[in-house]
Design an enzyme around this catalytic site. Structure first.
Site, PDB file in Angstrom:
ATOM      1  N   ARG A   1      83.039 -23.010 105.240  1.00 26.60           N
ATOM      2  CA  ARG A   1      84.088 -22.925 106.279  1.00 26.60           C
ATOM      3  C   ARG A   1      83.472 -22.557 107.617  1.00 26.60           C
ATOM      4  O   ARG A   1      82.378 -22.018 107.687  1.00 26.60           O
ATOM      5  CB  ARG A   1      85.121 -21.867 105.902  1.00 26.60           C
ATOM      6  CG  ARG A   1      86.066 -22.296 104.800  1.00 26.60           C
ATOM      7  CD  ARG A   1      87.344 -21.475 104.846  1.00 26.60           C
ATOM      8  NE  ARG A   1      88.263 -22.005 105.833  1.00 26.60           N
ATOM      9  CZ  ARG A   1      89.169 -21.271 106.467  1.00 26.60           C
ATOM     10  NH1 ARG A   1      89.245 -19.986 106.266  1.00 26.60           N
ATOM     11  NH2 ARG A   1      89.991 -21.815 107.332  1.00 26.60           N
ATOM     12  N   HIS A   2      84.232 -22.824 108.680  1.00 24.62           N
ATOM     13  CA  HIS A   2      83.770 -22.455 110.020  1.00 24.62           C
ATOM     14  C   HIS A   2      83.666 -20.932 110.149  1.00 24.62           C
ATOM     15  O   HIS A   2      84.239 -20.187 109.358  1.00 24.62           O
ATOM     16  CB  HIS A   2      84.741 -22.991 111.065  1.00 24.62           C
ATOM     17  CG  HIS A   2      86.157 -22.546 110.853  1.00 24.62           C
ATOM     18  ND1 HIS A   2      86.597 -21.299 111.229  1.00 24.62           N
ATOM     19  CD2 HIS A   2      87.208 -23.155 110.263  1.00 24.62           C
ATOM     20  CE1 HIS A   2      87.867 -21.167 110.901  1.00 24.62           C
ATOM     21  NE2 HIS A   2      88.263 -22.283 110.308  1.00 24.62           N
ATOM     22  N   GLY A   3      82.938 -20.478 111.163  1.00 20.36           N
ATOM     23  CA  GLY A   3      82.814 -19.045 111.408  1.00 20.36           C
ATOM     24  C   GLY A   3      84.047 -18.481 112.105  1.00 20.36           C
ATOM     25  O   GLY A   3      85.051 -19.181 112.288  1.00 20.36           O
TER      26      GLY A   3
END
Ligand SMILES: *[C@@H]1O[C@H](CO)[C@@H](O)[C@H](O)[C@H]1NC(C)=O
Ligand SMILES: *[C@@H]1O[C@H](CO)[C@@H](O)[C@H](O)[C@H]1NC(C)=O
Length: 358
Positions: free
Chosen positions: A85-87
């Protein structure tokens, strides 16, 4: 959540053995210092910091937890595929709009309580332009994650493999995901392999160090017509969520917060209460504020209700609620398994030739 697939080959038997290991980084909740946010931080769901689960990352973000021993020494890693997942990100425009709305309601409150006064003098620094973008420490999340993954599989993350384009980085077109991928690549190339950082213009010439955008793979749900019709664009698909929003558990939280703020109950609703709770989590994750007044609006019982509300939404929108939710990811998983199979068959071929070419 991150899912990692890896595959191992035993030295002795000729046949390659495939093991699928899924490692989730959100397995247990570690006890951090007792502050307003950490009291609630285990109820932040998808907005939980990595550090909440692995507190040692606060001390050393590059340290690898050896809790799950991934590589018994009888195995040689052939390939690793990670879905990440994105940060950390800013709130979305929709969330910021609601944040401003409840903030304005609080401004009109005539209560003299300490909490209300603190909220009234709190600086509303979230703005429309932020719209869900990756934040600075979200970049760090990705670089550190890349470093930790690479150091678990040193034989797979080499400068040679990078140069020969044996690593690839695919992302969705979402701004925060492209940025996350760029940071992940920097984590591998610059932080881990210690290759010199290239100016962005030169970076583009080296195709393998650039994110490849592929929404068919990475936003599979948008490309699945059945999902879009039956869930995404279907106003009644989340009716259980709508029911919970006006149910007794939620009503209790709304009434309590309305009393605390001296705001008429009919001006508040589940969405506004939820965004106040999100603000508590954003202040911790983005700003490192451990004693935000937004967190003091809630006790643990409230947090459990709000955690449930978010879980319920994800259950119906992304999770087990509808069969099509998981089925829509088949293309991505087929792609992953094909890659793994290719790696296995290549390795079998190499076994009869040079042992070192894998
Ligand atoms: C995305 O990936 C799929 C599967 O590998 C491929 O068939 C498709 O051509 C790719 N799309 C783009 C735009 O690269
Ligand atoms: C929308 O969701 C409801 C509830 O799951 C379902 O009964 C209905 O068939 C769905 N509509 C469409 C167009 O799929």
């Amino acid at each position: 959540m991150s899912l990692m697939l890896c595959e191992y080959r035993r030295y002795a038997p000729k046949a390659a053995q495939i093991l699928l290991i899924s490692v989730t980084w959100f397995c247990s909740v570690g006890g951090l210092s007792t502050s307003e946010s950490s009291r609630l931080a285990s109820y932040f769901g998808t907005k939980t910091r990595y550090e909440e689960v692995n507190p040692f990352l606060l001390v050393n973000p590059l340290l690898v937890s050896r809790k799950h021993d991934l590589l018994p020494n009888t195995c040689t890693p052939l390939q690793v595929v990670s879905v990440i997942r994105h940060g950390r990100r800013y709130p979305t425009q929709k969330q910021i709009k609601k944040m401003k709305k409840i903030y304005n309601l609080i401004q009109q409150s005539e209560s003299n309580s300490e909490l209300v006064k603190e909220l009234q003098s709190w600086n509303m620094w979230y703005d429309d332009w932020m719209d869900g973008q990756l934040v600075k420490n979200g970049e760090e999340d990705m670089k550190n994650l890349a470093y930790r993954l690479a150091s678990l599989f040193p034989s797979l993350f080499t400068a040679d493999k990078l140069e020969k384009c044996k690593m690839s980085f695919t992302t969705s077109s979402k701004h925060r995901c492209v940025d996350s991928t760029k940071s992940f690549i920097k984590g591998v190339t610059h932080n881990y392999l210690q290759l010199p950082e290239l100016p962005d213009t030169e970076q583009e010439d080296i195709t393998c160090r650039e994110p490849v955008v592929n929404d068919t793979l990475m936003r599979f749900f948008d490309h699945c017509e059945k999902f879009v019709v039956q869930v995404e664009d279907n106003d009644t698909a989340l009716h259980e969520v709508d029911k919970f929003k006006i149910g007794p558990e939620m009503q209790k939280v709304i009434n309590k917060v309305a009393d605390l703020l001296s705001i008429p109950k009919d001006q508040l609703n589940a969405d506004l209460i939820q965004v106040a709770f999100f603000t508590c989590s954003f202040e911790l994750a983005i700003n490192n504020t451990v004693n935000s007044p937004w967190c003091r609006l809630f006790d643990e019982e409230d947090a459990k209700v709000l955690e449930y509300l978010n879980d319920l939404k994800q259950y119906w929108k992304r999770g087990y609620g509808f069969d099509i939710n998981s089925r829509s990811s088949c293309n991505l998983f087929q792609h992953i398994f094909q890659h793994l199979e290719t790696a296995v068959s290549e390795s079998k071929r190499y076994c009869y030739g040079s042992v070192n070419s894998v």
